[in-house]
Structures are given as structure tokens and as C-alpha cells.
Design an enzyme around this catalytic site. Structure first.
Site, short mmCIF file in Angstrom:
data_model
loop_
_atom_site.label_atom_id
_atom_site.label_comp_id
_atom_site.label_asym_id
_atom_site.label_seq_id
_atom_site.Cartn_x
_atom_site.Cartn_y
_atom_site.Cartn_z
N ASP A 1 -0.20 5.09 0.88
CA ASP A 1 -0.44 6.06 1.94
C ASP A 1 -0.43 5.40 3.32
O ASP A 1 -1.17 4.45 3.57
CB ASP A 1 -1.78 6.77 1.73
N ASP B 1 0.86 -1.17 0.00
CA ASP B 1 0.00 0.00 0.00
C ASP B 1 0.90 1.23 0.00
O ASP B 1 2.08 1.15 0.36
CB ASP B 1 -0.89 -0.04 1.24
#
Length: 354
Positions: free
Chosen positions: A96, A94
Site C-alpha cells: 500500500d 511494501d
């Protein structure tokens, strides 16, 4: 954010491999990402560290840097992945709050989507209004997933429409990133370099905007990596540098997984670069060992669609630790606490692919 005061969830008698894992997870809080790598730890060096952690009690005043709920299972996965070699490994991450820091100069850092300013206050306000309406739906546990997925796609498509209607440009993206409160975790460059040297692909999944993520790479790291591909929503710009469309399917928070691989492309040197893609998905599909990095339990879905043999899930628990640690430690093989650096993952990868 309250410090974590309970001891790590560690087995009192793990094998030697787990002793090494425990040592590698207790990384320094900050370190220059360009600093020289330290050699992998040995059993002799790890034993005192493990004994100190295993003998700690609830009265300890030192918060752990990470938690391993099931050391024996993690040890088995590490051994299997190491035996298979780097040619079988891929990393899914991922963006953020995982590759980037949760905190930035003492305040909550911005996300790749939240940092965007169109240069048009009216449309920035309209997008904020959409967030205020749909975000409570996103986090509501009582809405069935099929219904929620439709609403998330509706939110994303309305937002994308506003970006087009409001005349988003290249320059607005560049200026937004330049002014943004966003930074990569210490150790990210070292991790990417280590993986690149061993030809291990990294798929960066995001429900945000690939063009913004690529600009964050360019401005904050000042370089690209041949093994990194971004799987996210992609923009189409005209010759004047104005956004005119979005390419392909919409990727939102509930379909951010390997079913969206046709949206993957390398980190580019220029915004809107249409070149580069994963032409042969079988190259990824044949890599049946996965190291997954995320900061939400929902990020575990990023490996959906991949028929993997072994998956090590490493989670970053950045806030609400006392409330969320139990669930995170059940979901992830190892949990890094308190907006940790990426050094623990660097050492984990060094153990997987020495």
C-alpha cells in the site's frame, strides 16, 4: 499537497555512475506500463541532466522528482550489486502506497485493508471503531515498541475475529476490490516483467490481507508473476467460500519482516488457494543483495532477519514532503517524491542488472 521547491541534495562531484542514477531517477510522471523499454542511459546523456540539477538553487520553480542524499554511497552499492549479478539480488516491497498509488482520481487512494466491505454494515462499523481506537496508538511516538507491538497484535486479532464472525466471503472480497479506489503505479508491470525475466524474486510484504492483495493483482493487472510472493495474513475458507480462520502467525505493522517468511506464497489465480510456498528459505537467504521499496521509514524493517551484504532502500514520499523530506533522505538511499511513477525504480533495476 504543497510542491517541493528546494533543490535535490546532491553532491557537486559524484562519479559517473551516480550521474546515471540521477538521470534514471528523473522519470516521466506518467507512462503506459506496457510501453517499450528504453535502453539504459549513458554518461554522455546523463551529464547535462546532472549539471542542470546540481546548479539549481532555492529559487528554482521546478520541483525535483527524487532526492539522493549521499550519491557516493549509493554509487558504491550499485556497483557492488551489479558486480555480484542478478543471482544475488532480491526485491522486498511494501504494497500500500508503494506498489500502489497514493492518490487516485484526485483523492486519497484506498489501502488493501481499508477497501474491504464485508457486506455487513454492522461489522464494517465495528472494524472502523477498532481503527479509531488503535490507530492513534499505532502512530503515537511515546509508547514503547514492545508495548505497542502487543497492542497492534491485539488490534489485528480483534479485526480478524470480526471478519470471521461477520461471515466474510469470497464474493465480498471480489466485489470490494472491483469497487475500490486503488491502482498500481505506472511502471509496476514493467518492473515485474524485468525482474521476472531475470529470475529475481520479489517479496511483497503487507500487514494487510494476502487474499485481498492477490485479488488486486488479478483484477488490476489481469495476470500473475512467477517470481512474486506475498508475505501477509492468509485466510482459510470453507467449501461454501466463507472465512473460517486465519493461517499461521499474525503479521502486523511492527513484525512485517523476513521473520514472517513462512507466510509467503505466490500470487494465486484463486482466492484462498493453499498451494505454493517458499519451501527452501535458503534460496532467499542466499540472495544477500536487497533492493527495498517502501513509503514509510518503518518499512526499512522489512529486511530485518536477513543477513544482507548490500541494501539499496528506495522510498516513496507521497505527502507532507517539506516536513518529512529530511528524515526520509536520511533513511533511504533515494527518495521519489510526489506520488511518483515506478519508472525511476525500473531504470535503477536496469542499472543493477543490465
Amino acid at each position: 499537497m504543497r510542491p517541493m521547491t528546494s533543490p535535490p541534495l546532491l553532491s557537486p562531484s559524484p562519479c559517473a555512475l551516480v550521474l546515471r542514477l540521477l538521470h534514471l531517477s528523473r522519470a516521466p510522471r506518467r507512462r503506459n506500463p506496457t510501453a517499450a523499454r528504453r535502453p539504459p542511459c549513458t554518461f554522455r546523456h546523463c551529464l547535462p541532466v546532472f549539471l542542470s540539477a546540481a546548479m539549481s538553487s532555492s529559487a528554482s520553480t521546478t520541483a525535483p522528482d527524487s532526492v539522493i542524499a549521499d550519491p557516493s554511497t549509493l554509487a558504491r552499492k550499485v556497483a557492488d550489486i551489479r558486480a555480484a549479478g542478478p543471482a544475488k539480488l532480491q526485491v522486498i516491497a511494501d504494497f500500500d502506497g508503494t506498489l500502489t498509488r497514493y492518490w487516485y482520481n484526485g483523492a486519497r487512494g484506498q489501502s488493501s485493508h481499508g477497501l474491504l466491505r464485508q457486506g455487513n454494515e454492522e461489522y464494517d462499523a465495528k472494524r472502523e471503531a477498532l481503527y479509531q481506537h488503535y490507530h492513534p496508538i499505532e502512530i503515537c511516538p511515546d509508547i514503547p515498541l514492545p508495548e505497542k507491538a502487543k497492542l497492534m497484535e491485539e488490534w489485528w486479532e480483534k479485526t480478524h475475529g470480526l471478519l470471521i464472525e461477520g461471515g466474510l466471503t469470497y464474493d465480498a472480497i471480489k466485489n470490494s476490490v472491483f469497487d475500490a479506489a486503488i491502482a498500481f503505479r505506472d511502471g509496476v508491470v514493467e518492473l515485474f516483467e524485468y525482474l521476472e525475466e531475470r529470475d529475481i524474486p520479489v517479496l511483497v510484504f503487507s500487514a494487510g490481507l494476502a487474499d485481498i492483495i492477490e485479488e488486486v493483482f488479478q483484477q488490476k493487472l489481469h495476470r500473475s508473476f512467477k517470481n512474486i510472493k506475498v508475505v501477509s495474513n492468509r485466510m482459510v475458507f470453507n467449501e461454501e467460500g466463507r472465512l473460517v480462520a486465519f493461517k499461521g502467525k499474525t503479521i502486523h505493522v511492527l513484525n512485517k519482516n523476513e521473520h514472517a517468511l513462512d507466510m509467503a506464497a505466490p500470487v494465486h489465480n484463486n482466492l484462498g488457494d493453499p498451494n505454493g510456498s517458499i519451501d527452501d528459505y535458503s534460496l532467499v537467504k542466499r540472495r544477500t543483495n536487497v533492493l527495498l521499496l517502501g513509503d514509510h521509514i518503518g518499512d526499512l524493517g522489512m529486511s530485518d532477519g536477513l543477513n544482507y551484504e548490500n541494501r539499496i532502500a528506495a522510498g516513496f514520499l507521497n505527502a507532507n514532503i517539506e516536513k518529512s523530506l529530511k528524515d526520509y533522505s536520511k533513511a533511504f538511499d533515494i527518495v521519489y517524491l510526489n506520488d511518483a511513477t515506478m519508472q525511476g525504480v525500473v531504470k535503477l533495476v536496469a542499472d543493477l542488472c543490465p
